[in-house]
Design a protein around this motif. Structure first.
Motif, PDB file in Angstrom:
ATOM      1  N   ALA A 358       0.710  -1.294   0.210  1.00  0.00           N
ATOM      2  CA  ALA A 358       0.097   0.028   0.072  1.00  0.00           C
ATOM      3  C   ALA A 358       0.982   1.294   0.046  1.00  0.00           C
ATOM      4  O   ALA A 358       0.315   2.343  -0.139  1.00  0.00           O
ATOM      5  N   LEU A 359       2.216   1.217   0.121  1.00  0.00           N
ATOM      6  CA  LEU A 359       3.024   2.182  -0.232  1.00  0.00           C
ATOM      7  C   LEU A 359       2.842   3.293  -1.061  1.00  0.00           C
ATOM      8  O   LEU A 359       2.802   2.535  -2.372  1.00  0.00           O
ATOM      9  N   GLN A 360       2.808   4.485  -1.123  1.00  0.00           N
ATOM     10  CA  GLN A 360       2.721   5.458  -1.823  1.00  0.00           C
ATOM     11  C   GLN A 360       4.168   5.989  -2.279  1.00  0.00           C
ATOM     12  O   GLN A 360       4.719   6.416  -1.130  1.00  0.00           O
ATOM     13  N   ALA A 361       4.356   6.452  -3.449  1.00  0.00           N
ATOM     14  CA  ALA A 361       5.712   6.979  -3.791  1.00  0.00           C
ATOM     15  C   ALA A 361       5.487   8.393  -3.645  1.00  0.00           C
ATOM     16  O   ALA A 361       5.769   9.399  -4.533  1.00  0.00           O
ATOM     17  N   SER A 362       5.716   8.884  -2.347  1.00  0.00           N
ATOM     18  CA  SER A 362       5.495  10.344  -2.194  1.00  0.00           C
ATOM     19  C   SER A 362       5.975  10.735  -0.631  1.00  0.00           C
ATOM     20  O   SER A 362       6.140   9.791   0.046  1.00  0.00           O
ATOM     21  N   SER A 363       6.172  11.896  -0.551  1.00  0.00           N
ATOM     22  CA  SER A 363       6.474  12.601   1.005  1.00  0.00           C
ATOM     23  C   SER A 363       5.081  13.200   1.386  1.00  0.00           C
ATOM     24  O   SER A 363       4.184  13.497   0.624  1.00  0.00           O
ATOM     25  N   TYR A 364       5.301  13.376   2.601  1.00  0.00           N
ATOM     26  CA  TYR A 364       4.095  13.849   3.302  1.00  0.00           C
ATOM     27  C   TYR A 364       4.295  14.901   4.197  1.00  0.00           C
ATOM     28  O   TYR A 364       5.686  15.312   4.844  1.00  0.00           O
ATOM     29  N   VAL A 397      -4.353   9.923  13.005  1.00  0.00           N
ATOM     30  CA  VAL A 397      -3.251  10.255  12.076  1.00  0.00           C
ATOM     31  C   VAL A 397      -2.473   8.757  11.819  1.00  0.00           C
ATOM     32  O   VAL A 397      -2.066   8.506  10.738  1.00  0.00           O
ATOM     33  N   ALA A 398      -2.575   8.253  12.774  1.00  0.00           N
ATOM     34  CA  ALA A 398      -2.030   6.566  12.528  1.00  0.00           C
ATOM     35  C   ALA A 398      -2.913   5.818  11.574  1.00  0.00           C
ATOM     36  O   ALA A 398      -2.481   5.085  10.890  1.00  0.00           O
ATOM     37  N   SER A 399      -4.471   5.807  11.461  1.00  0.00           N
ATOM     38  CA  SER A 399      -5.278   5.439  10.616  1.00  0.00           C
ATOM     39  C   SER A 399      -5.047   5.902   9.115  1.00  0.00           C
ATOM     40  O   SER A 399      -5.097   5.234   8.334  1.00  0.00           O
ATOM     41  N   VAL A 400      -4.784   7.264   9.076  1.00  0.00           N
ATOM     42  CA  VAL A 400      -4.542   7.918   7.579  1.00  0.00           C
ATOM     43  C   VAL A 400      -3.200   7.410   7.136  1.00  0.00           C
ATOM     44  O   VAL A 400      -3.236   6.742   5.914  1.00  0.00           O
ATOM     45  N   PHE A 401      -2.048   7.173   7.961  1.00  0.00           N
ATOM     46  CA  PHE A 401      -1.038   6.666   7.203  1.00  0.00           C
ATOM     47  C   PHE A 401      -0.986   5.138   7.205  1.00  0.00           C
ATOM     48  O   PHE A 401      -0.426   4.501   6.398  1.00  0.00           O
ATOM     49  N   SER A 402      -1.909   4.456   8.074  1.00  0.00           N
ATOM     50  CA  SER A 402      -2.215   2.863   7.815  1.00  0.00           C
ATOM     51  C   SER A 402      -2.536   2.627   6.086  1.00  0.00           C
ATOM     52  O   SER A 402      -2.243   1.726   5.666  1.00  0.00           O
ATOM     53  N   VAL A 564       1.992 -10.133  -7.186  1.00  0.00           N
ATOM     54  CA  VAL A 564       1.149  -9.510  -6.078  1.00  0.00           C
ATOM     55  C   VAL A 564       1.077  -7.905  -6.585  1.00  0.00           C
ATOM     56  O   VAL A 564       2.414  -7.517  -6.674  1.00  0.00           O
ATOM     57  N   PRO A 565      -0.192  -7.251  -6.566  1.00  0.00           N
ATOM     58  CA  PRO A 565      -0.160  -5.917  -6.613  1.00  0.00           C
ATOM     59  C   PRO A 565       0.486  -5.215  -5.614  1.00  0.00           C
ATOM     60  O   PRO A 565       0.215  -5.150  -4.357  1.00  0.00           O
ATOM     61  N   MET A 566       1.539  -4.311  -6.016  1.00  0.00           N
ATOM     62  CA  MET A 566       2.240  -3.520  -4.958  1.00  0.00           C
ATOM     63  C   MET A 566       2.419  -2.094  -5.310  1.00  0.00           C
ATOM     64  O   MET A 566       2.460  -1.184  -4.293  1.00  0.00           O
TER      65      MET A 566
END
Length: 653
Positions: A358-364, A397-402, A564-566
């Motif tokens: 579920a990782l996104q190629a982004s900064s936050y 905030v933890a659920s958002v990043f999860s 596996v979709p990643m």
């Protein structure tokens, strides 16, 4: 005497015209030079009874052939062209890092996954195991090499920005100096054409680095502004620009900003990147803060996904020695989020990988409006996720990043106004390192075995069996028995021996559907009869002997990770192709923008030079014209001299 005066004036006027034409010819290749023309005016005639008799000609001024509108349009267009071109060039370098072919990262990933198929075919073949581990090491090496190449690109961009700052500040001082000379020359009543050309050329050179706007003053000086409203040059005073880390997050932000320092001030002002317009500085900042950051995030996400997914799966299997598998790659630490320098609390934010798929190629950027409320801004697309722990239902905030594949742990109380920036993916690829080099340490075997009951009367067949997490049952010497009851629907009951016998799972049986129990899952096909059983035992139980050495269940699970979709629904095998497409799309878009801006800049420069440029054929024709006029003027003076001499001689008799 009147004829002599007329001739003298004509001689001087044509001499000025000849000198001006020669000046034009001499500066035909001088950058920024504007063609000059002598403007002549008739001297007021003398009244006589027979009418007004002409008294010749005077030079009114030396006119500079110049269009202020075209000059400003050409300068602005060249600034946009410079920014688009330098960004395109850097994106082409970035595209080379994300290139395909046999030497690319994508090929090494596919080779790594394909090598596992040989292990599946021959699990006891040490050569096949060695090849698989070698492919893993090669993939890690290519990842690190790509990360190093990105760092080198970033270094050259930073050095180019430093060089541009030196040039910008030097040009600003030179413009201020020329402004002062023009202001002094304006008191003479005539335009200082060459100084005006020099200033315009300096402004054009300045716009190659950073786009500016200009406002003319009554004293002849020009004020130069950057980022819309910041005065880089006011009269004979020049400000200073520099490339710095952001004030709020410093180097931890992973970005660079353009700072403005007014003369006599000690406080720098950060300029809005979106207000910079064109110029190489703007193009390089956009590349470094956006394009290069995305490239690093794409590469880092891929490294973490490969490391986390393959490490997790290998730890679930058994090695050739019957021991639990260990990490194939060195775990990549995400560290902590970078707090803002303006935070009023000492809270910290630790980061872990929650779900590599579920990782996104982004900064936050995380902004708190209260201790448990605020927003998360994803830099890659600007999307904002709000959270409020006191809402119903609560969103933390933890659920958002999860949902973004990250685990977040806050330590300490957070105050309203606190901010954190997350750039953990950008350096991840540099840390990817293979750990296992012995062929016996590849955990190819499942930690569990399955056997059909000898007295089964149905058509049950084993479709798949694999570990999915830490296994609590079956324990050594304590197998799990799955008993089936025929019906509509059929049911199953999983038990472990006692005393007393304990039921650990029940449910409806569907052919082909996976049954998940205590860290493993089994899929069966066919229809059971009542009383049919399947026994799942620990692979190291003595009753199975050394079957685990020939089992390839976990190697198959490792190989299955390629599908596996990643990466934004792209599989592990296609992930690098997806990254190539993203970088390629940016490069293609930048190339189109550069070609368009270059065409516009060339057209406007052609229009400007049509007004201000020197045409040698025209100047050669003028030289002949003025030469003939000069000779005629000299002849006029000679005739006047002869007449005067004749008059003197006549009076002397």
């Amino acid at each position: 005497m009147s004829l002599l005066n007329v001739g003298s004036r004509a001689l001087l006027a044509n001499q000025a015209a000849l000198q001006t034409a020669g000046h034009n010819i001499a500066n035909v290749s001088t950058p920024g030079y504007s063609r000059q023309t002598v403007v002549l005016q008739t001297v007021q005639g003398q009244f006589t009874g027979g009418g007004y008799i002409g008294k010749g000609v005077d030079v009114q001024t030396i006119q500079r052939n110049h269009s202020e509108l075209l000059t400003r349009q050409s300068t602005a267009a060249s600034a946009v062209d410079a920014g688009d071109t330098v960004r395109m060039d850097r994106l082409r370098q970035l595209q080379e890092v994300f290139s395909g072919g046999a030497s690319g990262i994508g090929a090494s990933i596919n080779d790594m996954m394909n090598a596992l198929s040989d292990v599946v075919s021959a699990p006891t073949d040490l050569t096949a195991r060695s090849v698989a581990l070698t492919r893993m090491d090669e993939t890690a090496a290519r990842m690190r090499d790509a990360s190093q190449r990105l760092d080198e690109i970033g270094y050259t961009v930073a050095e180019q920005l430093k060089g541009s700052m030196v040039a910008v500040n030097s040009l600003a001082k030179n413009i201020a100096g020329v402004n002062e000379q023009i202001a002094r020359a304006k008191g003479n009543g005539q335009p200082a054409n060459d100084l005006l050309d020099q200033r315009d050329q300096l402004i054009r050179e300045l716009n190659q680095h950073i786009q500016t706007s200009q406002v003319a003053a009554d004293d002849g000086t020009v004020s130069v502004f950057v980022a819309g409203s910041q005065p880089l040059v006011l009269g004979n005073q020049a400000a200073t620009l520099s490339i710095d880390d952001p004030i709020d997050f410093g180097a931890g932000s992973g970005k660079k900003v353009l700072s403005f320092l007014a003369p006599g001030s000690s406080t720098k002002v950060e300029l809005n990147e979106n207000m910079l317009g064109g110029g190489q500085v703007a193009g390089l900042l956009r590349f470094q803060n956006n394009d290069l950051a995305e490239g690093r995030n794409l590469l880092g996400r891929m490294a973490i996904a490969i490391s986390e997914s393959m490490n997790t799966q290998n730890r679930l299997g058994l090695t050739l020695n019957g021991q639990p598998g260990e990490n194939l790659f060195a775990p990549i630490s995400l560290g902590n989020a970078t707090p803002s320098n303006f935070n009023t609390s000492t809270a910290t934010m630790a980061l872990t990988v929650a779900d590599p798929t579920a990782l996104q190629a982004s900064s936050y950027t995380v902004s708190f409006t209260a201790g448990d409320a605020g927003s998360v801004t994803r830099h890659s697309d600007g999307k904002v996720f709000n959270f409020d722990g006191s809402a119903l239902p609560p969103v933390t905030v933890a659920s958002v990043f999860s949902a973004q594949g990250l685990g977040v742990t806050l330590s300490g109380a957070v105050n309203a106004g606190d901010q954190f920036v997350i750039n953990s993916l950008q350096g991840a690829a540099a840390e990817l390192q293979a750990l296992q080099y012995s062929p016996t340490d590849l955990a190819a075997a499942n930690p569990v075995n399955a056997a059909m009951g000898a007295a089964n009367g149905g058509s049950l067949q084993l479709a798949s069996l694999k570990a999915t997490g830490p296994i609590t049952q079956p324990a050594t010497g304590s197998p799990v028995t799955i008993a089936f009851t025929a019906g509509s629907p059929a049911t199953y009951s999983a038990t472990v021996p006692g005393p007393p016998v304990a039921t650990i799972a029940t449910g409806n049986y569907v052919s082909g559907e996976k049954i998940a129990i205590n860290g493993w899952e089994i899929a069966l096909q066919g229809a059971p009869k009542s009383g049919d059983t399947v026994t799942v035992g620990n692979a190291t139980d003595s009753q199975y002997g050394d079957w685990y050495k020939r089992d390839t269940g976990n190697a198959s699970a490792l190989m299955a990770l390629r599908d596996v979709p990643m990466f934004d629904n792209a599989t592990l095998a296609d992930g690098f192709a997806s990254a190539m497409a993203q970088v390629g799309t940016r490069t293609q878009s930048a190339q189109f923008a550069a070609e368009l801006s270059s065409s516009i800049a060339a057209n406007l420069e052609r229009d400007r030079t049509a007004v201000s440029g020197v045409n040698l054929d025209e100047e050669a024709a003028r030289l002949i014209q003025y030469q003939q006029a000069y000779q005629a003027s000299a002849k006029m003076i000679q005739i006047a001299q002869n007449i005067f001499d004749t008059l003197i001689q006549g009076l002397g008799r």
